[in-house]
Design an enzyme around this catalytic site. Structure first.
Site, short mmCIF file in Angstrom:
data_model
loop_
_atom_site.label_atom_id
_atom_site.label_comp_id
_atom_site.label_asym_id
_atom_site.label_seq_id
_atom_site.Cartn_x
_atom_site.Cartn_y
_atom_site.Cartn_z
CB CYS A 13 -0.54 -0.29 1.06
SG CYS A 13 -1.92 1.53 1.35
CE LYS A 40 -10.17 -4.91 3.36
NZ LYS A 40 -11.78 -3.70 2.64
CD GLU A 65 -9.21 9.19 4.21
OE1 GLU A 65 -8.14 9.37 3.27
OE2 GLU A 65 -9.92 8.05 3.50
CB SER A 66 -2.65 8.43 3.95
OG SER A 66 -2.90 9.02 2.79
#
Ligand SMILES: N[C@@H](CCC(=O)N[C@@H](CS)C(=O)NCC(=O)O)C(=O)O
Length: 231
Positions: A13, A40, A65-66
């Site tokens: 990712c 998951k 949220e990065s």
């Protein structure tokens, strides 16, 4: 930073990599837990409202949220990666957002079902790179996005360029033909310790496997290239 930080990750990712790079640049000790997004775990679904990586656990409290994770790390540490000037800082946030648009374009590229759509998506990526080229400092400056100081925008584009260490080998695609400053920036990021350390050593092999498994036009092109090379 005294909180216990855990970065919930996936091996490929690029959004996870941003957070890992920022953590490394700031010298923050953290634990990394890697999950399989195709399967998951229940604990992950409980902490991740969107079911996506990355999630940063701060003493067990999840942040998702990065870009938000990066901003949290910026706010809570004394070593800034953003510029001090508010206008420059806002512009950097704009380019971080554009970094996500480039990642979406790359996802479109490796999912394209046929050669015509592959060519269109490749042009989409190349056009975005030309836009970034215009924003980069003249060659006397650098090596990073805003000159000598590694910034949050660098943390976003390190993982973007990493795709091309594998994609460069695919015949008929050239994303950097008219972007010399971008190429120099890419090389500087590839040499940065925080960027190199954001993935495992087997990342290129894992990415190749992932791309081949897409059964897309790009997958077929990679297979054809490998067959030609073996002849
Ligand atoms: N906007 C999100 C994007 C994160 C994202 O798309 N993560 C992908 C992996 S790279 C994911 O978890 N996908 C799983 C899914 O959508 O089910 C961020 O910046 O954190």
């Amino acid at each position: 930073m005294t909180a216990k930080l855990t970065l919930v990750s996936h091996l490929l990712c690029p959004y996870v990599q941003r957070a890992a790079i920022v953590l490394a640049e700031k010298g923050i000790v953290f634990e990394r837990i890697t999950i399989d997004l195709a399967n998951k775990p229940d604990w992950f679904l409980k902490i991740s409202p969107l079911g996506k990586t990355p999630v940063l656990l701060v003493d067990g409290q999840p942040i998702f949220e990065s870009a938000v994770i990066c901003e949290y790390l910026e706010e809570t540490t004394p070593t800034p990666l953003h510029p001090h000037d508010p206008v420059a800082r806002a512009q950097h946030r704009g380019w971080m957002e554009f970094g996500s648009a480039v990642l979406n374009a790359i996802a479109g590229l490796y999912a394209a079902p046929d050669d015509a759509q592959l060519a269109a998506k490749a042009e989409d990526v190349a056009a975005k790179f030309r836009q970034v080229e215009e924003a980069l400092p003249a060659s006397a400056e650098g090596p990073f996005f805003a000159g000598a100081h590694f910034s949050m925008v660098d943390a976003v584009f390190g993982p973007v360029f990493r795709y091309f260490d594998v994609l460069d080998a695919v015949e008929g695609l050239d994303f950097f033909a008219t972007t010399p400053r971008l190429l120099a920036w890419r090389a500087a990021l590839a040499g940065r310790r925080s960027v190199r350390g954001a993935v495992r050593a087997d990342y290129p092999a894992l990415l190749r496997h992932f791309l081949l498994a897409r059964q897309s036009a790009l997958s077929r092109r990679m297979v054809a290239n490998a067959e030609l090379a073996a002849q």
